[in-house]
Design a protein around this motif. Structure first.
Motif, mmCIF file in Angstrom:
data_model
loop_
_atom_site.group_PDB
_atom_site.id
_atom_site.type_symbol
_atom_site.label_atom_id
_atom_site.label_comp_id
_atom_site.label_asym_id
_atom_site.label_seq_id
_atom_site.Cartn_x
_atom_site.Cartn_y
_atom_site.Cartn_z
ATOM 1 N N ASP A 73 22.789 16.936 -9.212
ATOM 2 C CA ASP A 73 22.242 17.364 -7.960
ATOM 3 C C ASP A 73 22.843 17.538 -6.729
ATOM 4 O OD1 ASP A 73 20.116 17.841 -9.987
ATOM 5 O OD2 ASP A 73 18.825 16.133 -9.229
ATOM 6 N N ALA A 74 23.633 16.223 -6.351
ATOM 7 C CA ALA A 74 24.133 16.129 -5.147
ATOM 8 C C ALA A 74 25.203 17.101 -4.907
ATOM 9 C CB ALA A 74 24.730 14.787 -5.034
ATOM 10 N N ILE A 75 26.061 17.555 -6.007
ATOM 11 C CA ILE A 75 27.131 18.389 -6.087
ATOM 12 C C ILE A 75 26.712 19.768 -5.934
ATOM 13 C CG2 ILE A 75 28.881 19.311 -7.480
ATOM 14 C CD1 ILE A 75 29.244 16.554 -8.714
ATOM 15 N N ARG A 105 25.213 17.846 -1.123
ATOM 16 C CA ARG A 105 24.909 16.700 -0.623
ATOM 17 C C ARG A 105 25.801 15.636 -0.286
ATOM 18 N NH1 ARG A 105 20.255 15.857 -3.695
ATOM 19 N NH2 ARG A 105 21.103 13.912 -4.228
ATOM 20 N N GLY A 106 25.804 14.833 0.618
ATOM 21 C CA GLY A 106 26.951 13.757 1.016
ATOM 22 C C GLY A 106 27.452 12.992 -0.212
ATOM 23 N N ALA A 107 26.353 12.483 -1.383
ATOM 24 C CA ALA A 107 27.074 11.527 -2.361
ATOM 25 C C ALA A 107 28.230 12.535 -2.835
ATOM 26 C CB ALA A 107 25.941 11.182 -3.035
ATOM 27 N N GLY A 108 27.566 13.668 -3.305
ATOM 28 C CA GLY A 108 28.503 14.532 -4.107
ATOM 29 C C GLY A 108 29.775 15.025 -3.473
ATOM 30 N N ARG A 114 33.648 13.513 -4.945
ATOM 31 C CA ARG A 114 34.641 14.580 -5.246
ATOM 32 C C ARG A 114 35.884 14.299 -4.312
ATOM 33 N NH1 ARG A 114 34.812 16.571 -9.665
ATOM 34 N NH2 ARG A 114 35.596 18.443 -8.930
ATOM 35 N N ALA A 115 35.670 13.931 -3.127
ATOM 36 C CA ALA A 115 36.960 13.582 -2.237
ATOM 37 C C ALA A 115 37.628 12.455 -2.789
ATOM 38 C CB ALA A 115 36.323 13.550 -0.733
ATOM 39 N N ARG A 116 36.790 11.417 -3.200
ATOM 40 C CA ARG A 116 37.581 10.191 -3.495
ATOM 41 C C ARG A 116 38.422 10.303 -4.810
ATOM 42 N NH1 ARG A 116 31.980 7.190 -2.101
ATOM 43 N NH2 ARG A 116 32.319 6.557 0.167
ATOM 44 N N ASN A 162 34.340 17.982 -13.724
ATOM 45 C CA ASN A 162 33.457 18.324 -12.991
ATOM 46 C C ASN A 162 32.159 17.765 -13.722
ATOM 47 O OD1 ASN A 162 30.992 20.212 -12.519
ATOM 48 N ND2 ASN A 162 32.546 21.081 -11.108
ATOM 49 N N PRO A 163 31.167 17.195 -12.937
ATOM 50 C CA PRO A 163 30.202 16.217 -13.568
ATOM 51 C C PRO A 163 29.007 17.250 -13.956
ATOM 52 C CG PRO A 163 30.638 15.429 -11.371
ATOM 53 C CD PRO A 163 31.364 16.449 -11.489
ATOM 54 N N VAL A 164 29.067 18.570 -13.459
ATOM 55 C CA VAL A 164 27.940 19.733 -13.745
ATOM 56 C C VAL A 164 28.613 20.026 -15.210
ATOM 57 C CG1 VAL A 164 26.844 21.789 -13.468
ATOM 58 C CG2 VAL A 164 27.435 20.169 -11.528
#
Length: 201
Positions: free
Chosen positions: A113-115, A119-122, A126-128, A167-169
């Motif tokens: 959902d965040a991705i 939203r910030g968590a996604g 991904r950046a990490r 990719n989590p999705v």
């Protein structure tokens, strides 16, 4: 209220209850009022720690992702050759996602959902992942383990070629494909990408 890296006991208690509610009811039916009631406080008090429901769900997502991200950092810091480390990072990400989507699908859904909602968590997660993969690719180029000389192309090759596993999705969409099939596909493609970076294809 300023957020610290290590949650205080009230933060932790709220996150624990929020996780239980998401597991039981799903994120859409989880409410700040319900979490506050179980925590024995007003919903206004919950908002002192988390300014919105989305920020609370993002904090919960960050919380369950933290061990995975720390493990990836440790792999990138290890003294092993870069090609070995890259394979291990990719495998670790995929297996963590697949395990979570199978054993804790509602919490995994917070990440997707965040991705999808930007939203910030996604974005942070991904950046990490990108940062750790980039570190290993840079190391591989510097040591000539990887022959691909263009960092951007190398990173694109990893994320494009392994999209289905990074990719989590995509991992969530593949949850009905038998695990052994997906594990084998990930292992094969992982090896192909690393060989391509090393100029062995």
């Amino acid at each position: 209220m300023a957020r610290s890296h290590q949650p205080d006991p009230t933060d932790s208690r709220i996150l624990q209850i929020a996780g239980d509610h998401v597991r039981k009811f799903g994120s859409a039916r989880t409410t700040v009022v319900g979490i506050a009631a179980e925590a024995g406080m007003s919903h206004a008090n919950v908002y002192r720690y988390f300014p919105s429901k989305d920020s609370l769900l993002d904090a919960l997502t960050d919380h369950w992702l933290r061990p995975l991200e720390a493990g990836l950092h440790d792999i990138a810091d290890a003294p092993d050759p870069a090609d070995d480390k890259l394979e291990r990072i990719i495998s670790a990400v995929y297996r963590a996602y697949r395990n979570k989507v199978e054993t804790d699908p509602n919490l995994f859904g917070l990440l997707t959902d965040a991705i999808e909602q930007g939203r910030g968590a996604g974005r942070r997660h991904r950046a990490r992942i990108r940062s750790e993969i980039q570190r290993v690719i840079d190391e591989g180029m510097a040591s000539a383990v990887f022959r691909q000389g263009d960092q951007r192309r190398a990173i694109a090759l990893v994320f494009d070629g392994l999209h289905r596993f990074l990719n989590p999705v995509a991992v969530q969409l593949d949850r009905d494909v038998p695990r052994e099939q997906m594990d084998a596909r990930c292992e094969r493609l992982n090896a192909v990408i690393v060989r391509a970076l090393a100029g062995r294809i």
